[in-house]
Design an enzyme around this catalytic site. Structure first.
Site, short mmCIF file in Angstrom:
data_model
loop_
_atom_site.label_atom_id
_atom_site.label_comp_id
_atom_site.label_asym_id
_atom_site.label_seq_id
_atom_site.Cartn_x
_atom_site.Cartn_y
_atom_site.Cartn_z
N GLY A 10 0.85 -1.20 0.00
CA GLY A 10 0.00 0.00 0.00
C GLY A 10 0.88 1.24 0.00
CD GLU A 103 2.23 -7.64 7.70
OE1 GLU A 103 1.09 -7.18 7.83
OE2 GLU A 103 2.63 -8.66 8.26
CG ASP A 128 -1.49 -0.44 8.61
OD1 ASP A 128 -2.26 0.50 8.34
OD2 ASP A 128 -1.51 -1.52 8.00
CD GLU A 222 -8.47 -1.64 7.31
OE1 GLU A 222 -9.18 -1.53 6.31
OE2 GLU A 222 -7.22 -1.60 7.26
NE ARG A 275 -2.68 3.23 0.96
CZ ARG A 275 -3.12 2.04 0.50
NH1 ARG A 275 -3.51 1.12 1.33
NH2 ARG A 275 -3.14 1.80 -0.79
O1 F6P Z 1 -1.08 -1.75 4.92
C1 F6P Z 1 -1.54 -0.50 4.64
C2 F6P Z 1 -3.04 -0.49 4.42
O2 F6P Z 1 -3.42 0.84 4.17
C3 F6P Z 1 -3.87 -1.09 5.56
O3 F6P Z 1 -4.12 -0.21 6.61
C4 F6P Z 1 -5.14 -1.50 4.83
O4 F6P Z 1 -5.78 -2.57 5.48
C5 F6P Z 1 -4.63 -1.91 3.50
O5 F6P Z 1 -3.40 -1.26 3.30
C6 F6P Z 1 -5.59 -1.62 2.37
O6 F6P Z 1 -5.07 -2.17 1.23
P1 F6P Z 1 -5.56 -1.83 -0.24
O7 F6P Z 1 -5.16 -0.42 -0.54
O8 F6P Z 1 -4.84 -2.80 -1.10
O9 F6P Z 1 -7.04 -1.99 -0.24
#
Ligand code: F6P
Length: 342
Positions: A10, A103, A128, A222, A275
């Site tokens: 992400g 991670e 996160d 979430e 984000r």
């Molecule tokens: O790991 C970062 C993150 O923003 C998490 O908080 C969230 O669960 C996930 O990525 C969402 O992923 P995507 O953008 O692939 O839906």
């Protein structure tokens, strides 16, 4: 030395600041050349790259996202993935990689180094803030400021309409965003994945807040779960690393609170807003320092390591440490916020 740079997982505010610092110091202090791999591990896997030099990193410090693109491609899920990466690096004359990720990206980087002797250095990122090896990851500070501002705004409309307002924030396994944004924004209930919650108790807190003539704000991560789980929440989609696509607890809670208390309730899911956009000063500085230390580590041949913030210093730790421990909100910290609940 010729170094490949990639950003995986992400995206988060500050990625461009890392890329800029790596390139600026690499070129000026060490005489490095760079290859920008596109879209995380997909780039080296498919040999898909773009030029990356000082001109390409001009002006990107305040820009959110990543100029290299990102993806959740898992190199170990692709046929002959590690060998293909090694071959593509050799063809492009790339001596080593700097992988900026969370991670999953760093877990893959660690395995590529340990099991396939690939020269990789990691830089930790995630909004996160749940990587155990570093005190903070960049992107987190920006995310909590965005969430805090949303909570500030929701207070006034909640009070005007005497409604319960729920804010769902990101955080799959760890409730750092919910905890920090909730505390900074004066939330009346904070629900995190580390601790299953009792809907009845949440409704009691809602009643207590209304009794003081103010409307309640509930911040829910979430990944937070009610005791016994959310009925019918199976069959969710998964990504290449096997993570469930989350989202939905806020709206489920909206229905439950209305049903139990009879109070009008609305949920706001902040989602990817957390984000996006420009990084805070804290994130720009942390990301820049990570980039400067990562390129020095590459120059020194410290492959298999990752930059980490320890108190105020940037240190190099083993890449394997990056994913060894998920950093979660400790019970003692969470209970500090409880005095403000209800
Ligand atoms: O790991 C970062 C993150 O923003 C998490 O908080 C969230 O669960 C996930 O990525 C969402 O992923 P995507 O953008 O692939 O839906």
């Amino acid at each position: 030395m010729r170094i490949g740079v990639l950003t995986g997982g992400g995206d988060c505010p500050g990625l461009n600041a890392v890329i800029r610092a790596i390139v600026r110091k690499g070129v000026s202090n060490h005489g490095h050349e760079f290859v920008g791999y596109r879209d995380g591990w997909r780039g080296p896997l498919e040999g898909d790259s773009q030029s990356l030099g000082v001109p390409e990193v001009r002006g990107i410090l305040p820009r959110g996202g990543t100029i290299l693109g990102s993806s959740r491609t898992n190199p170990f899920a692709a046929e002959g993935g590690p060998a293909r990466i090694a071959e593509n690096m050799a063809v492009a004359g790339v001596d080593g990689l700097i992988a900026i990720g969370g991670e999953d990206t760093l877990g893959a980087a660690s395995r590529l180094h340990e099991e396939h002797a690939l020269p990789v250095i990691g830089v930790p990122k995630t909004i996160d803030n749940d990587l155990g090896a570093t005190d903070y990851t960049f992107g987190f500070d920006t995310a909590i400021n965005i969430a805090m501002e949303a909570i500030d705004r929701l207070h006034t409309t909640a009070d005007s309409h005497h409604r319960v307002l729920i804010v769902e924030v990101m955080g799959r396994h760890a409730g750092w965003i919910a905890f920090h944004a909730g505390l900074a924004g004066g939330a009346n209930v904070i629900l995190i994945p580390e601790r299953q919650f009792d809907v009845g108790k949440v409704c009691d807190l809602v009643g207590r807040r209304f009794a003081s003539h103010y409307a309640p704000i509930i911040v829910v991560a979430e990944g937070a779960q009610p005791i016994g789980g959310i009925p019918g929440a199976d069959g969710a989609q998964h990504d290449a690393f096997g993570h469930v696509r989350l989202g939905g607890v806020g709206h489920w809670l909206e229905g439950e609170i209305e049903r139990i208390t009879g109070k009008e309730t609305r949920a706001t899911v902040l989602g990817h807003v957390q984000r996006g956009g420009t990084p805070t000063a804290f994130d720009r500085v942390l990301a820049t320092r990570f980039g400067l230390h990562a390129i020095d580590a590459a120059q020194a041949g410290r492959w298999g390591t990752m930059t980490a913030l320890r108190r105020t210093e940037i240190e190099l730790v083993q890449l394997a440490e990056a994913t060894a421990e998920l950093k979660t909100v400790p019970e003692s910290l969470y209970s500090e916020a409880e005095v403000f609940f209800g």
